[in-house]
Design an enzyme around this catalytic site. Sequence first.
Site, short mmCIF file in Angstrom:
data_model
loop_
_atom_site.label_atom_id
_atom_site.label_comp_id
_atom_site.label_asym_id
_atom_site.label_seq_id
_atom_site.Cartn_x
_atom_site.Cartn_y
_atom_site.Cartn_z
N CYS A 87 0.71 -0.99 -0.01
CA CYS A 87 0.15 -0.28 -0.14
C CYS A 87 0.54 1.01 -0.02
O CYS A 87 0.45 2.22 -1.03
CB CYS A 87 -1.51 -0.15 1.50
N1 LIG Z 1 -4.17 -5.57 2.45
C1 LIG Z 1 -4.00 -4.59 2.91
O1 LIG Z 1 -3.70 -4.31 4.11
C2 LIG Z 1 -4.97 -2.51 2.05
C3 LIG Z 1 -4.96 -2.22 3.14
C4 LIG Z 1 -6.00 -0.61 2.73
C5 LIG Z 1 -6.62 -1.37 0.97
N2 LIG Z 1 -5.82 -2.07 0.33
C6 LIG Z 1 -6.55 -1.83 -0.92
O2 LIG Z 1 -7.10 -2.55 -0.99
C7 LIG Z 1 -8.10 -3.23 -2.11
C8 LIG Z 1 -7.29 -5.27 -2.13
O3 LIG Z 1 -6.19 -5.27 -1.81
P1 LIG Z 1 -5.48 -6.90 -1.21
O4 LIG Z 1 -4.61 -6.64 -0.65
O5 LIG Z 1 -6.86 -7.44 -0.24
O6 LIG Z 1 -5.59 -7.45 -2.45
P2 LIG Z 1 -4.67 -8.66 -2.39
O7 LIG Z 1 -4.33 -9.15 -3.60
O8 LIG Z 1 -4.70 -9.30 -0.80
O9 LIG Z 1 -6.44 -9.76 -2.07
C9 LIG Z 1 -7.28 -9.66 -3.75
C10 LIG Z 1 -8.35 -10.76 -4.21
O10 LIG Z 1 -8.60 -10.59 -5.02
C11 LIG Z 1 -9.34 -11.70 -6.40
N3 LIG Z 1 -9.30 -10.74 -7.40
C12 LIG Z 1 -8.46 -10.09 -8.12
N4 LIG Z 1 -9.21 -9.94 -9.63
C13 LIG Z 1 -11.06 -10.31 -9.04
C14 LIG Z 1 -12.26 -9.98 -9.82
N5 LIG Z 1 -12.10 -9.91 -10.29
N6 LIG Z 1 -13.09 -10.98 -8.87
C15 LIG Z 1 -12.85 -11.32 -7.75
N7 LIG Z 1 -11.69 -11.62 -7.19
C16 LIG Z 1 -10.53 -11.38 -7.87
C17 LIG Z 1 -7.43 -12.10 -5.87
O11 LIG Z 1 -7.88 -13.46 -6.74
C18 LIG Z 1 -7.52 -12.09 -4.78
O12 LIG Z 1 -7.88 -12.78 -3.58
C19 LIG Z 1 -6.13 -2.87 -3.09
O13 LIG Z 1 -7.27 -1.57 -3.13
C20 LIG Z 1 -5.32 -2.59 -1.91
O14 LIG Z 1 -4.56 -1.60 -1.90
C21 LIG Z 1 -5.34 -2.91 1.30
#
Ligand SMILES: NC(=O)c1ccc[n+]([C@@H]2O[C@H](COP(=O)([O-])OP(=O)(O)OC[C@H]3O[C@@H](n4cnc5c(N)ncnc54)[C@H](O)[C@@H]3O)[C@@H](O)[C@H]2O)c1
Length: 426
Positions: free
Chosen positions: A268
């Site tokens: 992030c």
């Molecule tokens: N991880 C963190 O600490 C955090 C904190 C705040 C915000 N975010 C934001 O949240 C969002 C998600 O991040 P994350 O860390 O959960 O990502 P991640 O990679 O851990 O998980 C994303 C999931 O989405 C799935 N995916 C991808 N495309 C898809 C689709 N079209 N349909 C269904 N599933 C799909 C992937 O297979 C994966 O399991 C991002 O925008 C990130 O910047 C993350």
Amino acid sequence: MNTPSSFAAAYQARHLRLGVVGLGGVGLPLADAYTRAGYAVLGYDLDIQRVQALAAGRDVLRYHDLAARLLQSGRFEPTHDPERLRACDVVAVCVPTPLDMSGVLDTRPLLASAAMLARVLAPQALIVLESTVPPGTTRKLYAETLAAHGRPDLLLAHSPEREDPGAGRSLTSVPKLLAGLTDEASEQVHTLYSTIFTTPVRVASCEIAEAAKLYENAYRSVNIALANEFSNICARLELDVRAVLDAAATKPFGFQRFEPGPGVGGHCIPKDARLLANVAREVGAPATMLEQAARIHAERPRFVVEECFRLLRARGGAVHPRVLIVGVAYKRDVDVTTNAPALSIAPELSLGGAVVHWHDPVLGPDAILCDHAGRALPRVEVLDRTTVAAYDLVLVLADHSSVDWAVVATHARATLDTRGALRNRI
Ligand SMILES: NC(=O)c1ccc[n+]([C@@H]2O[C@H](COP(=O)([O-])OP(=O)(O)OC[C@H]3O[C@@H](n4cnc5c(N)ncnc54)[C@H](O)[C@@H]3O)[C@@H](O)[C@H]2O)c1
């Protein structure tokens, strides 16, 4: 169809069926929060192995032991079939928003999820975009994609996630920003999230919520860069930077403490600061602070390597000094190595002639750390006094709480502690 009054009645009785699209670091804790508030939750992910693991109660993220709890709740069902989302009244979108090779937002997961939801959702269902996105994305990219697929009826809101991985903070206790594209969407997401989050914070537009999220992480990026720069200044002054920070932190106003370290990592902080810098460029506003912070972050691992060799030389260094890296994850108590400083520090050390081994009790058995030629470096499983004493230098890159730091402090021949893990340990 959800009318405002039927929606309110449904949430009071927990009759709403919620969906989560993307079961990762954000989607899983959110699904957990939903189920704990009493809702039935359908979790959809493209990754069939992830869905199968969750259906069996197996964790897919080591720092979240959520899978078993979700399964035991009896209210969570993972699926690989998007058609199942048709039954959902509200769907949270938690798909990745990475940067592409040229450093701009890769919109493919967002676009794919919008196209899929446009196809399957019932009329006037509510979509809450939880992914981190630049200002205007919910209104322009997401809503326009839904409309282009013939679904202008779907309600759309944005509520950026403020997950703090590994910190043990309850997700639902963190104030939750939210805004709808329409009054009805705002009203619905506020009504729903009031039953899940302690402090829902309704803001005037999706753009405000989107920009606030990017600014929060840009603020962190700039302040970590400042802490690292200040750490270098203190080193030249032969001052203990953390003693100075302890002193500064006694000020009850106008100061928030940020720790120096080996550099920033994770998904992030580097990404979100870059997203904001991209937005600045698009609108012709300077982003010099963000750009300078990015440069400081990029240089930090090399500085750590130089410090290692300086320390080793000062101790009459061997041609091939033995260096043990403790903590390879990007931060404390998290099993994530994405953009971790260790990934660039270890190859630089080995390129400089060091024999590098590593220890990280939080990373899973599949974790690897490579040298400059891409060869896996040996992993040390047990960190006891004999092991520690066998190295010319112990380099601390992540201060995991499960490491016995007293052993390191007492038995290491020399240490470079980039995290302050060894303070007051002897
Ligand atoms: N991880 C963190 O600490 C955090 C904190 C705040 C915000 N975010 C934001 O949240 C969002 C998600 O991040 P994350 O860390 O959960 O990502 P991640 O990679 O851990 O998980 C994303 C999931 O989405 C799935 N995916 C991808 N495309 C898809 C689709 N079209 N349909 C269904 N599933 C799909 C992937 O297979 C994966 O399991 C991002 O925008 C990130 O910047 C993350």
